[in-house]
Enzyme design. Structure first.
Site, PDB file in Angstrom:
ATOM      1  N   ILE A 185       0.868  -1.287   0.093  1.00 39.50           N
ATOM      2  CA  ILE A 185      -0.032  -0.133   0.058  1.00 39.50           C
ATOM      3  C   ILE A 185       0.887   1.176  -0.095  1.00 39.50           C
ATOM      4  CG2 ILE A 185      -1.795   1.369   1.293  1.00 39.50           C
ATOM      5  CD1 ILE A 185      -2.632  -1.427   2.442  1.00 39.50           C
ATOM      6  N   ASP A 186       1.036   2.082  -1.179  1.00 43.71           N
ATOM      7  CA  ASP A 186       1.849   3.126  -1.469  1.00 43.71           C
ATOM      8  C   ASP A 186       1.073   4.240  -1.469  1.00 43.71           C
ATOM      9  OD1 ASP A 186       3.798   4.762  -1.773  1.00 43.71           O
ATOM     10  OD2 ASP A 186       4.351   3.984  -3.737  1.00 43.71           O
ATOM     11  N   THR A 187       1.027   5.237  -0.533  1.00 44.01           N
ATOM     12  CA  THR A 187       0.310   6.486  -0.603  1.00 44.01           C
ATOM     13  C   THR A 187       0.874   7.454  -1.513  1.00 44.01           C
ATOM     14  OG1 THR A 187       1.679   7.424   1.360  1.00 44.01           O
ATOM     15  CG2 THR A 187      -0.349   6.184   1.865  1.00 44.01           C
ATOM     16  N   GLY A 188       2.237   7.361  -1.962  1.00 41.52           N
ATOM     17  CA  GLY A 188       2.732   7.834  -2.889  1.00 41.52           C
ATOM     18  C   GLY A 188       2.291   7.596  -4.584  1.00 41.52           C
TER      19      GLY A 188
END
Length: 307
Positions: A185-188
């Protein structure tokens, strides 16, 4: 046998100081140099006491624990019992790692006769190596790389633990086909299809090797995905109507295209919570998203918030 008390004190003083600093760096706590010096002085003094005619009870386990706790409190203060125990545990782990590494390397490099000659017994019954100038240099040369190695391993373990908290199980459904992998899970990740504003979850193309033509895999890895789209009229593909081209900016800031597949749904399982998303594209990346294989996909944060 000649015992150089000053060399023993200096060697242990430097080793204790180095291990206390590594403990502070590992625990990410600030420290004052004068407290490190005082704590190292206390630890080195206890080692020198072994060669003096003092009562045997000073070498019991309880007294050693008191000295060790005293070193930690001198270096970092008390704070709380939990904080003290954590600092103490980290310091002991550093000690065990460095001491074990030095003993192992010394044992490998030395012959059996040298090891036997170098062992003496103090009045406390503790076996130790006969201290020579060469041994001091040997220990000092090993100390820095061993401390660096231990801190690197510990930090790597912590980073992996943090990373694991953001890794989820991903199951992709396309018709009768199902693909499963680990996803980060990558918020970027803010990649969207510019026409439909559909979030794009990036996935390693190697996970699709069973259903994609070999030529496609090679073109995706060489970033020639536009040739795949241009050849669709000639090459038949069962998911032809599911294919999309998603533009994105590469490392060189130039616009490139990523081949994406429109699935029926994506099921994400994270922390015992299951999230199902149908508005999503699966972008196919030709490389490896993680060097150690911890995950094979990068999950768009919009998919998690939608759940």
């Amino acid at each position: 046998m000649i015992v150089y008390a000053d060399l023993i004190f200096l060697l242990n003083f430097l080793m204790d100081a180095a291990m206390l600093i590594v403990t502070a760096k590992t625990r990410k706590i600030s420290f004052k140099w004068w407290r490190i010096v005082g704590s190292s002085f206390l630890g080195a003094s206890y080692v020198v006491i072994m060669f003096l005619p003092v009562p045997v009870f000073l070498f019991t386990f309880s007294v050693k624990c008191m000295f060790c706790i005293g070193m930690i409190m001198t270096a970092f203060g008390f704070g709380s019992l939990q904080n003290l125990l954590r600092n103490l545990g980290t310091f002991l782990l550093v000690n065990f790692a460095v001491a074990g590494g030095m003993f192992g390397i010394h044992y490998v490099l030395a012959s059996s006769s040298e090891v036997m000659k170098g062992i003496v017994f103090t009045q406390s019954g503790v076996a130790m190596f006969q201290l020579q100038i060469g041994s001091v240099l040997f220990v000092l040369l090993l100390l820095i790389p061993l401390l660096w190695w231990f801190r690197t391993v510990l930090q790597s373990t912590k980073q992996r633990d943090v990373l694991t908290a953001y890794v989820a199980e991903v199951t992709i459904h396309v018709g009768d086909y199902t693909a499963s992998c680990k996803g980060l899970i990558d918020t970027g990740n803010q990649l969207y299809d510019p026409l439909t504003r559909t979030p794009v979850m990036v996935m390693e193309v190697s996970e699709w090797g069973d259903v994609l033509p070999v030529e496609w895999l090679q073109r995706i890895r060489s970033a020639d995905v536009d040739q795949i789209i241009s050849g669709l009229g000639v090459e038949e593909f069962v998911w032809q109507d599911r294919l999309r081209l998603v533009p994105y900016r590469g490392v060189n800031r130039n616009t490139q295209f990523m081949l994406a597949i429109k699935p029926d749904k994506v099921v994400i399982t994270h922390n015992s919570t299951q999230i199902e998303a149908s508005k999503v594209l699966i972008g196919l990346d030709g490389g490896k998203l993680c060097s150690d294989g911890s995950y094979q996909a990068i999950i768009h944060p919009a998919l998690i918030s939608a759940g």
